[in-house]
Design a protein around this motif. Structure first.
Motif, PDB file in Angstrom:
ATOM      1  N   GLY A  74       0.822  -1.217   0.000  1.00 50.32           N
ATOM      2  CA  GLY A  74       0.000   0.000   0.000  1.00 50.32           C
ATOM      3  C   GLY A  74       0.842   1.247   0.000  1.00 50.32           C
ATOM      4  N   ARG A  75       0.354   2.280   0.635  1.00 49.75           N
ATOM      5  CA  ARG A  75       0.995   3.585   0.556  1.00 49.75           C
ATOM      6  C   ARG A  75       2.366   3.591   1.229  1.00 49.75           C
ATOM      7  NH1 ARG A  75      -2.153   7.764   4.531  1.00 49.75           N
ATOM      8  NH2 ARG A  75      -0.279   8.101   5.760  1.00 49.75           N
ATOM      9  N   ALA A  76       3.247   4.424   0.694  1.00 46.50           N
ATOM     10  CA  ALA A  76       4.595   4.522   1.229  1.00 46.50           C
ATOM     11  C   ALA A  76       4.775   5.761   2.095  1.00 46.50           C
ATOM     12  CB  ALA A  76       5.606   4.547   0.091  1.00 46.50           C
ATOM     13  N   LYS A  77       3.891   6.726   1.954  1.00 42.47           N
ATOM     14  CA  LYS A  77       4.026   7.967   2.718  1.00 42.47           C
ATOM     15  C   LYS A  77       3.033   7.948   3.874  1.00 42.47           C
ATOM     16  CE  LYS A  77       4.284  12.982   2.122  1.00 42.47           C
ATOM     17  NZ  LYS A  77       4.125  14.116   1.197  1.00 42.47           N
ATOM     18  N   PHE A  78       3.561   8.019   5.095  1.00 43.41           N
ATOM     19  CA  PHE A  78       2.718   7.903   6.281  1.00 43.41           C
ATOM     20  C   PHE A  78       2.425   9.252   6.927  1.00 43.41           C
ATOM     21  CE2 PHE A  78       5.074   3.939   5.804  1.00 43.41           C
ATOM     22  CZ  PHE A  78       4.039   3.013   5.819  1.00 43.41           C
ATOM     23  N   PHE A  79       3.246  10.263   6.637  1.00 44.25           N
ATOM     24  CA  PHE A  79       3.062  11.577   7.248  1.00 44.25           C
ATOM     25  C   PHE A  79       3.187  12.661   6.191  1.00 44.25           C
ATOM     26  CE2 PHE A  79       4.886   8.827  10.546  1.00 44.25           C
ATOM     27  CZ  PHE A  79       3.882   8.903  11.496  1.00 44.25           C
ATOM     28  N   ASP A  80       2.485  13.771   6.418  1.00 43.79           N
ATOM     29  CA  ASP A  80       2.570  14.933   5.539  1.00 43.79           C
ATOM     30  C   ASP A  80       3.259  16.069   6.277  1.00 43.79           C
ATOM     31  OD1 ASP A  80       1.150  13.887   3.249  1.00 43.79           O
ATOM     32  OD2 ASP A  80      -0.663  13.969   4.490  1.00 43.79           O
ATOM     33  N   ASP A  81       3.682  17.085   5.529  1.00 41.99           N
ATOM     34  CA  ASP A  81       4.305  18.254   6.136  1.00 41.99           C
ATOM     35  C   ASP A  81       3.396  18.842   7.211  1.00 41.99           C
ATOM     36  OD1 ASP A  81       6.234  17.782   4.321  1.00 41.99           O
ATOM     37  OD2 ASP A  81       5.987  19.628   3.174  1.00 41.99           O
ATOM     38  N   ASN A  82       4.021  19.238   8.331  1.00 42.81           N
ATOM     39  CA  ASN A  82       3.357  19.876   9.487  1.00 42.81           C
ATOM     40  C   ASN A  82       2.574  18.899  10.355  1.00 42.81           C
ATOM     41  OD1 ASN A  82       4.292  22.546   8.891  1.00 42.81           O
ATOM     42  ND2 ASN A  82       2.754  22.625   7.252  1.00 42.81           N
ATOM     43  N   ASP A  83       2.582  17.615  10.039  1.00 44.90           N
ATOM     44  CA  ASP A  83       1.958  16.642  10.941  1.00 44.90           C
ATOM     45  C   ASP A  83       2.735  16.601  12.255  1.00 44.90           C
ATOM     46  OD1 ASP A  83       0.062  15.940   9.114  1.00 44.90           O
ATOM     47  OD2 ASP A  83       0.869  13.938   8.688  1.00 44.90           O
ATOM     48  N   LEU A  84       2.011  16.551  13.371  1.00 49.00           N
ATOM     49  CA  LEU A  84       2.642  16.420  14.685  1.00 49.00           C
ATOM     50  C   LEU A  84       3.035  14.957  14.896  1.00 49.00           C
ATOM     51  CD1 LEU A  84       0.314  18.693  16.858  1.00 49.00           C
ATOM     52  CD2 LEU A  84       2.513  19.269  15.806  1.00 49.00           C
ATOM     53  N   VAL A  85       4.276  14.743  15.319  1.00 44.68           N
ATOM     54  CA  VAL A  85       4.788  13.384  15.471  1.00 44.68           C
ATOM     55  C   VAL A  85       5.587  13.274  16.758  1.00 44.68           C
ATOM     56  CG1 VAL A  85       4.857  12.837  13.000  1.00 44.68           C
ATOM     57  CG2 VAL A  85       6.811  13.982  14.085  1.00 44.68           C
ATOM     58  N   GLU A  86       5.970  12.063  17.074  1.00 40.05           N
ATOM     59  CA  GLU A  86       6.807  11.806  18.238  1.00 40.05           C
ATOM     60  C   GLU A  86       8.009  10.969  17.802  1.00 40.05           C
ATOM     61  OE1 GLU A  86       6.328  10.240  22.874  1.00 40.05           O
ATOM     62  OE2 GLU A  86       4.586  10.381  21.528  1.00 40.05           O
ATOM     63  N   LEU A  87       9.156  11.308  18.356  1.00 33.85           N
ATOM     64  CA  LEU A  87      10.390  10.574  18.101  1.00 33.85           C
ATOM     65  C   LEU A  87      10.803   9.828  19.361  1.00 33.85           C
ATOM     66  CD1 LEU A  87      12.538  13.391  16.403  1.00 33.85           C
ATOM     67  CD2 LEU A  87      11.189  11.647  15.248  1.00 33.85           C
ATOM     68  N   ALA A  88      11.435   8.665  19.171  1.00 34.02           N
ATOM     69  CA  ALA A  88      11.957   7.924  20.325  1.00 34.02           C
ATOM     70  C   ALA A  88      13.180   7.121  19.893  1.00 34.02           C
ATOM     71  CB  ALA A  88      10.888   6.999  20.897  1.00 34.02           C
ATOM     72  N   TRP A  89      14.120   6.968  20.823  1.00 30.60           N
ATOM     73  CA  TRP A  89      15.275   6.110  20.569  1.00 30.60           C
ATOM     74  C   TRP A  89      15.806   5.595  21.893  1.00 30.60           C
ATOM     75  CZ3 TRP A  89      15.544  11.458  19.645  1.00 30.60           C
ATOM     76  CH2 TRP A  89      16.384  12.191  20.507  1.00 30.60           C
ATOM     77  N   ARG A  90      16.462   4.436  21.860  1.00 29.04           N
ATOM     78  CA  ARG A  90      17.074   3.893  23.063  1.00 29.04           C
ATOM     79  C   ARG A  90      18.236   4.784  23.495  1.00 29.04           C
ATOM     80  NH1 ARG A  90      16.924  -1.003  25.387  1.00 29.04           N
ATOM     81  NH2 ARG A  90      19.170  -0.827  25.739  1.00 29.04           N
ATOM     82  N   PHE A  91      18.485   4.818  24.788  1.00 22.30           N
ATOM     83  CA  PHE A  91      19.556   5.675  25.325  1.00 22.30           C
ATOM     84  C   PHE A  91      20.917   5.297  24.748  1.00 22.30           C
ATOM     85  CE2 PHE A  91      20.143   2.006  27.989  1.00 22.30           C
ATOM     86  CZ  PHE A  91      21.466   2.033  28.387  1.00 22.30           C
ATOM     87  N   ASP A  92      21.095   4.008  24.376  1.00 20.31           N
ATOM     88  CA  ASP A  92      22.384   3.560  23.845  1.00 20.31           C
ATOM     89  C   ASP A  92      22.440   3.569  22.313  1.00 20.31           C
ATOM     90  OD1 ASP A  92      20.605   1.500  23.507  1.00 20.31           O
ATOM     91  OD2 ASP A  92      21.802  -0.028  24.529  1.00 20.31           O
ATOM     92  N   ALA A  93      21.425   4.163  21.676  1.00 18.04           N
ATOM     93  CA  ALA A  93      21.400   4.230  20.212  1.00 18.04           C
ATOM     94  C   ALA A  93      22.350   5.287  19.686  1.00 18.04           C
ATOM     95  CB  ALA A  93      19.989   4.509  19.699  1.00 18.04           C
ATOM     96  N   GLY A  94      22.585   6.328  20.501  1.00 17.19           N
ATOM     97  CA  GLY A  94      23.448   7.410  20.080  1.00 17.19           C
ATOM     98  C   GLY A  94      24.838   7.317  20.680  1.00 17.19           C
ATOM     99  N   HIS A  95      25.678   8.243  20.275  1.00 22.00           N
ATOM    100  CA  HIS A  95      27.060   8.293  20.770  1.00 22.00           C
ATOM    101  C   HIS A  95      27.417   9.756  20.982  1.00 22.00           C
ATOM    102  CE1 HIS A  95      31.301   7.506  21.228  1.00 22.00           C
ATOM    103  NE2 HIS A  95      31.604   8.249  20.188  1.00 22.00           N
ATOM    104  N   PHE A  96      27.908  10.092  22.180  1.00 17.73           N
ATOM    105  CA  PHE A  96      28.224  11.479  22.495  1.00 17.73           C
ATOM    106  C   PHE A  96      29.681  11.773  22.170  1.00 17.73           C
ATOM    107  CE2 PHE A  96      29.000  15.219  25.145  1.00 17.73           C
ATOM    108  CZ  PHE A  96      27.859  15.975  24.871  1.00 17.73           C
ATOM    109  N   ILE A  97      29.887  12.870  21.440  1.00 19.91           N
ATOM    110  CA  ILE A  97      31.235  13.308  21.067  1.00 19.91           C
ATOM    111  C   ILE A  97      31.549  14.594  21.817  1.00 19.91           C
ATOM    112  CG2 ILE A  97      32.701  14.145  19.197  1.00 19.91           C
ATOM    113  CD1 ILE A  97      31.031  12.428  17.287  1.00 19.91           C
ATOM    114  N   LEU A  98      32.638  14.594  22.549  1.00 20.61           N
ATOM    115  CA  LEU A  98      33.029  15.790  23.303  1.00 20.61           C
ATOM    116  C   LEU A  98      33.535  16.862  22.351  1.00 20.61           C
ATOM    117  CD1 LEU A  98      34.964  14.037  26.205  1.00 20.61           C
ATOM    118  CD2 LEU A  98      32.627  14.934  26.274  1.00 20.61           C
ATOM    119  N   ALA A  99      33.237  18.118  22.673  1.00 15.26           N
ATOM    120  CA  ALA A  99      33.664  19.233  21.829  1.00 15.26           C
ATOM    121  C   ALA A  99      35.183  19.391  21.903  1.00 15.26           C
ATOM    122  CB  ALA A  99      32.984  20.505  22.281  1.00 15.26           C
TER     123      ALA A  99
END
Length: 362
Positions: free
Chosen positions: A337-362
């Protein structure tokens, strides 16, 4: 001892330092890649390995012998160039035999070694054809066969796939991996294509401004970049500027200005109040109109869809957070079926596991 050692090598062209005190080693049988943008020094370094350029200082040690100053024809090294440099008036077999004839190898041995290397690159049935009768991928294999027929200790490849179309390039990546395994010769490969480097290499040296920015296995460079440059250069990556708020034994809290607090893995040398950036790959981020909450291991933020990019197998959504920061996330187009689930300006929520990212010191 490593097969190849580059020890504190420097190369200048006038006032410009192309290679700046580079040191690294390559193991026997390794597929090693020099990766970086144009002008980073990777091709200059490869040319010094081949003997076409000489270092201003430092050592290039191959099999325990310093070859800096040794001419190209005296080194157990061969180079495959981007344009393959095949002789158009010679057949495939004649092209491959050419370096053996130049070395005054006997006719019977030439015939035997050409036959063997044609089998290695799976071109036996094309021995009597001319280069203009071959596909781009076949011409590349001829160029590699010609480089292998002298049984070099080291094979250098200078962006050999860059002239091919996307589909053929992908096919040839698989060919190169299989070929390197079959012949067992050490490859040093130069490319500016991050995806190519990740797919082919045992290890990658990412170069920037004449220096090695990071040298690691592909998965380490992708998931744990050591600098903003490496994170931004290798694939798609979100760089969220943040300040360290607290540090625990298994995680630390960082404040993303104007957005909120996120948890991530602690990094060595980090101190409270120190600034840096949280790196997040788009495929590690969940996206939905609403997402289940309550998981202590997940970070949640709200935003709105700013734009999207349909790529066939996936759709990239660019989400604007409360502070105006743009975050890329990715949804696979695996459902019918359709490939596009959201349109511009739709309100959404993001989530990721705490260990999904990596912090780089400045």
């Amino acid at each position: 001892m490593a097969l190849l050692e580059i020890r504190d090598v420097v190369k200048r062209f006038g006032d410009f330092t192309a290679v700046n005190h580079v040191s690294l080693s390559v193991e026997a049988g390794e597929f090693f890649t020099l990766l970086g943008p144009s002008g980073c020094g990777k091709t200059t370094l490869l040319r010094m390995l081949a003997g076409f350029e000489q270092p201003d200082s430092g050592e290039i040690v191959l099999d325990g012998v310093n070859v800096a100053g040794v001419p190209p024809e005296k080194r157990p090294v061969h180079t495959v160039f981007q344009n393959y440099a095949l002789f158009p008036h010679m057949t495939v077999a004649q092209n491959i035999a050419f370096p053996l004839k130049m070395a005054n190898v006997g006719a019977e041995e030439i015939k035997q070694r050409v036959t063997e290397v044609l089998e290695d690159v799976r071109l036996s049935q094309f021995a009597t054809r001319f280069p203009n009768e071959l596909s781009g991928g076949q011409r590349q294999r001829v160029a590699i066969a010609r480089a292998l027929v002298n049984r070099p200790r080291l094979l250098l490849l200078d962006e050999p796939l860059s002239a091919l179309d996307a589909k053929l390039r992908e096919e040839m990546q698989i060919e190169l991996i299989n070929l390197q395994k079959e012949v067992g010769i050490t490859f040093v490969y130069v490319t500016h294509d991050q995806g190519e480097a990740l797919a082919l290499s045992h290890r990658i040296a990412v170069m920037n401004k004449g220096e090695v920015a990071q040298l690691d296995a592909p998965e380490t460079i992708y998931s744990y970049p050591k600098s903003r440059f490496v994170a931004d250069f290798i694939g798609q990556c979100n760089l969220l500027d943040a300040t360290i708020k607290s540090i625990g034994t298994d995680r630390m809290q960082v404040e993303i200005a104007g957005v909120g607090v996120a948890e991530t893995l602690p990094v060595a040398g980090a101190q409270v109040g120190q600034s840096g950036c949280l790196t997040l790959r788009p495929e590690k981020i969940k996206l939905g109109a609403t997402l289940p909450s309550g998981d202590a291991d997940e970070v949640h933020f709200k935003g709105k869809v700013h734009d999207c990019l349909y790529l066939g197998d996936v759709t990239i959504y660019i989400v604007e957070l409360d502070n105006g920061m743009l975050v890329e996330t990715m949804l696979p187009n695996s459902a019918p079926g359709r490939a596009k689930f959201f349109d511009d300006n739709d309100l959404v929520e993001l989530a990721w596991r705490f260990d999904a990212g990596h912090f780089i010191l400045a």
